[in-house]
Design an enzyme around this catalytic site. Structure first.
Site, short mmCIF file in Angstrom:
data_model
loop_
_atom_site.label_atom_id
_atom_site.label_comp_id
_atom_site.label_asym_id
_atom_site.label_seq_id
_atom_site.Cartn_x
_atom_site.Cartn_y
_atom_site.Cartn_z
N CYS A 59 34.96 47.23 43.86
CA CYS A 59 34.62 46.08 44.70
C CYS A 59 34.16 46.56 46.07
O CYS A 59 34.55 47.64 46.53
CB CYS A 59 35.82 45.18 44.87
N GLU A 61 35.09 45.53 48.93
CA GLU A 61 36.23 45.71 49.84
C GLU A 61 36.81 47.11 49.71
O GLU A 61 37.14 47.74 50.71
CB GLU A 61 37.33 44.68 49.55
N ARG A 87 25.46 33.59 49.39
CA ARG A 87 26.68 32.98 48.85
C ARG A 87 27.79 32.89 49.88
O ARG A 87 28.78 32.21 49.67
CB ARG A 87 27.16 33.74 47.62
N CYS A 93 39.54 39.66 45.16
CA CYS A 93 40.15 39.51 43.84
C CYS A 93 41.61 39.97 43.91
O CYS A 93 42.07 40.51 44.92
CB CYS A 93 39.37 40.33 42.80
N TRP A 132 54.16 48.51 46.28
CA TRP A 132 53.97 49.83 45.69
C TRP A 132 53.94 50.88 46.79
O TRP A 132 53.44 50.62 47.88
CB TRP A 132 52.65 49.86 44.93
#
Length: 134
Positions: A59, A61, A87, A93, A132
């Site tokens: 992605c 990002e 857009r 995500c 994590w």
């Protein structure tokens, strides 16, 4: 969720992501091109673009995060992704949200809302997240 209005710095970050995706888009052929920009605590900005691939390439990002890290930025304050073909701002995500939470738990994310783009803490986007650590 603590949605905040955009600052001038936020708008500058959106503009960098927009310029990046506009300059590097794969066009209107159904390819989902995204640009992203992240701001370091020192004010420097870093941009990235996704690598669209049927296997799920990285992605935008994550590319922007990697670029910032490669250039020495360790503390990041804000991130945004913008889609090609006008857009506008697009939210991260789930995978990106988890990575942002793990590496930059204080980062703010720019999101589209019914009232236009707003800023939100990553912790609001991933409540009760599994933390994590390496």
């Amino acid at each position: 969720m603590d949605l905040r209005p955009l600052t001038a710095d936020d708008r500058e970050l959106i503009e960098l992501a927009r310029r990046t995706v506009d300059a590097n888009t794969d066009g209107p052929d159904g390819v989902y091109t995204m640009g992203a920009a992240v701001r370091g605590a020192d004010g420097r900005m870093y941009a990235g673009i996704n690598l669209y691939h049927f296997t799920g390439g990285p992605c935008a990002e994550l590319v922007a995060l990697g670029r910032a890290r490669a250039e020495g930025a360790r503390e990041l304050t804000t991130i945004v992704a913008v889609g090609n073909e006008n857009r506008g701002v697009v939210g991260p995500c789930g995978r990106d949200r988890q990575i942002l939470f793990d590496y930059h738990p204080a980062i703010r994310v720019l999101l589209p809302t019914a009232d236009g783009p707003r800023s939100v803490a990553i912790t609001d986007l991933l409540p009760a997240a599994f933390p994590w650590s390496p």
